[in-house]
Write an enzyme that holds these catalytic residues in place. Structure first.
Site, PDB file in Angstrom:
ATOM      1  N   MET A  31       0.814  -1.494   0.027  1.00 56.56           N
ATOM      2  CA  MET A  31       0.076   0.281   0.561  1.00 56.56           C
ATOM      3  C   MET A  31       0.937   1.568  -0.010  1.00 56.56           C
ATOM      4  SD  MET A  31      -3.225  -1.082   2.230  1.00 56.56           S
ATOM      5  CE  MET A  31      -2.796  -0.988   3.785  1.00 56.56           C
ATOM      6  N   HIS A  38       8.871  -3.082   3.204  1.00 58.02           N
ATOM      7  CA  HIS A  38       9.093  -3.542   2.576  1.00 58.02           C
ATOM      8  C   HIS A  38       9.643  -4.052   0.921  1.00 58.02           C
ATOM      9  CE1 HIS A  38       5.742  -0.538   3.712  1.00 58.02           C
ATOM     10  NE2 HIS A  38       4.541  -1.524   2.770  1.00 58.02           N
ATOM     11  N   GLY A 148       4.965 -10.662   4.249  1.00 58.12           N
ATOM     12  CA  GLY A 148       5.620 -10.200   5.561  1.00 58.12           C
ATOM     13  C   GLY A 148       4.771 -10.908   6.918  1.00 58.12           C
TER      14      GLY A 148
HETATM   15  P1  AMP Z   1       1.139  -2.844   3.251  1.00 60.49           P
HETATM   16  O1  AMP Z   1       1.820  -2.218   3.569  1.00 60.49           O
HETATM   17  O2  AMP Z   1       1.393  -2.477   4.777  1.00 60.49           O
HETATM   18  O3  AMP Z   1       0.093  -3.500   2.860  1.00 60.49           O
HETATM   19  O4  AMP Z   1       2.195  -3.800   3.237  1.00 60.49           O
HETATM   20  C1  AMP Z   1       2.927  -4.745   2.178  1.00 60.49           C
HETATM   21  C2  AMP Z   1       3.315  -5.750   2.241  1.00 60.49           C
HETATM   22  O5  AMP Z   1       4.885  -5.485   3.498  1.00 60.49           O
HETATM   23  C3  AMP Z   1       2.804  -6.421   3.663  1.00 60.49           C
HETATM   24  O6  AMP Z   1       3.124  -8.671   3.000  1.00 60.49           O
HETATM   25  C4  AMP Z   1       3.631  -7.143   4.942  1.00 60.49           C
HETATM   26  O7  AMP Z   1       3.791  -7.974   5.925  1.00 60.49           O
HETATM   27  C5  AMP Z   1       5.049  -6.149   4.609  1.00 60.49           C
HETATM   28  N1  AMP Z   1       5.704  -5.481   5.101  1.00 60.49           N
HETATM   29  C6  AMP Z   1       5.101  -4.512   6.315  1.00 60.49           C
HETATM   30  N2  AMP Z   1       5.574  -3.994   6.887  1.00 60.49           N
HETATM   31  C7  AMP Z   1       6.573  -5.229   7.649  1.00 60.49           C
HETATM   32  C8  AMP Z   1       7.797  -5.400   7.826  1.00 60.49           C
HETATM   33  N3  AMP Z   1       8.326  -4.494   9.025  1.00 60.49           N
HETATM   34  N4  AMP Z   1       8.918  -6.577   7.851  1.00 60.49           N
HETATM   35  C9  AMP Z   1       8.097  -6.996   7.154  1.00 60.49           C
HETATM   36  N5  AMP Z   1       7.361  -6.881   5.579  1.00 60.49           N
HETATM   37  C10 AMP Z   1       6.481  -5.698   6.181  1.00 60.49           C
END
Ligand code: AMP
Length: 281
Positions: A31, A38, A148
């Site tokens: 997102m 990320h 993640g």
């Molecule tokens: P989001 O932008 O929050 O939808 O996250 C996109 C992807 O990045 C998802 O698969 C999350 O699980 C992963 N992600 C977000 N924060 C972290 C983190 N601190 N460590 C590892 N992966 C992450």
């Protein structure tokens, strides 16, 4: 010299670029408002594939009416600069209208595991997640997709969707990336004021406490939940949504812990709702 990074806004353009990519193709859905968590997924995708596609889409259907869709942090220019440094081949940035045209009304739903934890606090959240991720998989057609562990339940739900709907790709789950004090990186950490940020480290401390108690031989899940809850309550700005010790497959709460067990929690600080987890092995 690798080709310059390309940006697609239309689905048709994404599909056209996809046909030119060398196989295998790694895909990282996000997102945006990218951080090192990320970027760890992008690096892993880069290491394991000939091509890398990243999507940036703040998906309205996974937010509840009272949630932070309108204020979710966005900085596309900065995101693109970071992705270019990671040697990303294609960034897919569709508009909401492109993904959800008027009268859109088709949904992908995974049952049961979506009703617990995040699903219990955020009804219809996972229906939005599985629908948008299924659409992205159809558009990008990746060989492998990277998620993640930070969003443990999301990873469980996506794996189940991919397996049960026979989607032709591999799901890779990557470790949680943390700040030096242990706080899991999250785009929503920007909502925290300095005092909330100081207190927010308690999520990680509570998970460490669970790991310590487990290592000392504690097997009673209720006692560990109790100790975690007491620790979190010492922070005056913390409001607990849940503290859970559950079976990582069914997400049913455990009485007696036998490994592997998923310890997860959701805690609000001001307008930031933070989640984190560890697995007891
Ligand atoms: P989001 O932008 O929050 O939808 O996250 C996109 C992807 O990045 C998802 O698969 C999350 O699980 C992963 N992600 C977000 N924060 C972290 C983190 N601190 N460590 C590892 N992966 C992450």
């Amino acid at each position: 010299m690798p080709l310059a990074m390309r940006v697609a806004e239309a689905i048709a353009e994404m599909r056209r670029l996809r046909r030119e990519l060398a196989e295998p193709v790694g895909f990282v859905p996000t997102m945006g408002y990218l951080h090192d968590g990320h970027l760890s997924l992008v690096k892993r995708a880069r290491a394991e594939n000939a091509s890398v596609v990243v999507s940036i889409f703040v998906n309205p259907t996974q937010f509840g009416p009272q949630e932070d869709y309108a204020t979710y942090p966005r900085d596309t220019r900065r995101d693109l600069a970071l992705l270019e440094k990671e040697d990303t081949d294609v960034v897919f940035i569709p508009s909401v209208d492109e993904m959800y045209p008027p009268r859109f009304n088709s949904w992908v739903e995974v049952g049961q595991v979506t009703e617990r934890l995040e699903g219990a606090c955020r009804p219809s959240h996972f229906r939005g997640v599985t629908t948008v991720v299924a659409k992205l998989f159809h558009i990008v057609q990746p060989t492998k997709a990277y998620f993640g562990q930070k969003d443990a339940q999301q990873a469980i739900v996506i794996r189940k969707m991919v397996a049960e709907l026979n989607m032709n790709l591999e799901v890779v789950v990557c470790p949680t990336v943390r700040e030096p004090d242990g706080l899991a990186m999250s785009s929503r950490n920007t909502y925290l004021n300095p005092e909330e940020r100081r207190q927010a480290v308690v999520l990680y401390q509570a998970l460490k406490l669970a790991q310590d108690l487990w290592a000392q031989g504690e097997r009673n899940a209720a006692r560990i939940r109790q100790e975690m809850t007491a620790l979190i309550r010492k922070q005056p700005l913390a409001h607990i949504d849940y503290v859970s010790i559950a079976d990582p497959e069914t997400l049913e709460e455990l009485d007696t812990i036998k490994p592997p067990a998923l310890v997860s929690l959701a805690v609000k600080f001001g307008r930031a709702r933070l989640i984190d987890n560890v697995v007891l092995e």
